[in-house]
Design an enzyme around this catalytic site. Structure first.
Site, PDB file in Angstrom:
ATOM      1  N   HIS A  48       0.842  -1.187   0.000  1.00  0.00           N
ATOM      2  CA  HIS A  48       0.000   0.000   0.000  1.00  0.00           C
ATOM      3  C   HIS A  48       0.882   1.244   0.000  1.00  0.00           C
ATOM      4  CE1 HIS A  48      -3.600  -2.238   1.752  1.00  0.00           C
ATOM      5  NE2 HIS A  48      -2.613  -3.009   2.169  1.00  0.00           N
ATOM      6  N   GLU A 130       2.359  -0.781   4.448  1.00  0.00           N
ATOM      7  CA  GLU A 130       2.133   0.576   3.970  1.00  0.00           C
ATOM      8  C   GLU A 130       3.481   1.273   3.763  1.00  0.00           C
ATOM      9  OE1 GLU A 130      -0.587   2.243   3.226  1.00  0.00           O
ATOM     10  OE2 GLU A 130      -2.283   1.347   4.298  1.00  0.00           O
TER      11      GLU A 130
END
Length: 212
Positions: A48, A130
């Site tokens: 992400h 992330e």
């Protein structure tokens, strides 16, 4: 031995312990997680990107979002996040520092409505990483180095078979990590890390990079 920490990072080997936590990552346990289903193998790694506020780097806001302590008055954008309860297993900051919010043995709430190769609910069988970034900015060299080192450790600890972006498991809804994430570089970095760690062994995981 070099170590990753909250102040900066070097691309050194991580180790995932039996409880699913990465040695040398800053541990900040998030309440936004639950138990995986019994007998569900962890087969997918999802990449992400995130920045809070959008397009701005640094500051505590990403961690605060994952920890349910975000000050919604700190920026007008944050008001729309008030009802969210989200997390990722890991966050890699712009300087390569690695933070962990959820044990990789548990289910983090990172993917949302999603599907991979016909299998719905990707949170059930995935690990989410992330990267602090956007769809319009190149990622930092230090992020690629930490990402490859962390990926190597996760491949050693879990039966991961595929690596994909959030955009691949939620097309039309998500666009991250976006066009500035270099999948070819990431794959090459991972293969080099695995080869360097193999020490002549051929018993290494065979993982597919969705975009390469």
């Amino acid at each position: 031995m070099h170590r990753n920490n909250a102040c900066g990072a070097s691309a050194m080997p991580f180790r995932i312990d039996e409880a699913g936590w990465a040695k040398d990552a800053l541990r900040l346990p998030s309440p936004n997680c639950d138990q995986r289903g019994v007998g569900v193998p962890v087969s997918l790694l999802v990449i992400h990107s995130i920045s809070l506020p959008p397009g701005k780097f640094g500051g505590p806001f990403i961690a605060d979002l994952f920890l349910n302590r975000l000050d919604y008055n700190a920026d007008p954008y944050f008001e729309q996040l008030r009802s969210l309860r989200v997390s990722a297993h890991f966050l890699i900051r712009r300087d390569g520092a690695v933070m962990q919010f959820v044990s990789a043995n548990q289910r983090a709430w990172h993917a949302g409505a999603s599907s991979f190769c016909g299998q719905e609910r990707c949170n059930d069988f995935s690990i989410g990483i992330e990267l602090e970034g956007t769809d319009v900015d190149p990622f930092d060299d230090r992020q690629y180095a930490s990402l490859a080192a962390l990926t190597r450790a996760l491949l050693d600890a879990y039966p991961l078979k595929d690596i994909a972006g959030h955009e691949h498991i939620a097309p039309g809804r998500k666009t991250d990590p976006g066009p500035f994430f270099d999948w070819t570089r990431y794959a090459a970095d991972c293969h080099r890390a695995l080869a360097a760690d193999a020490q002549g062994s051929t018993n290494r995981p065979d993982v597919r990079f969705f975009s390469v």
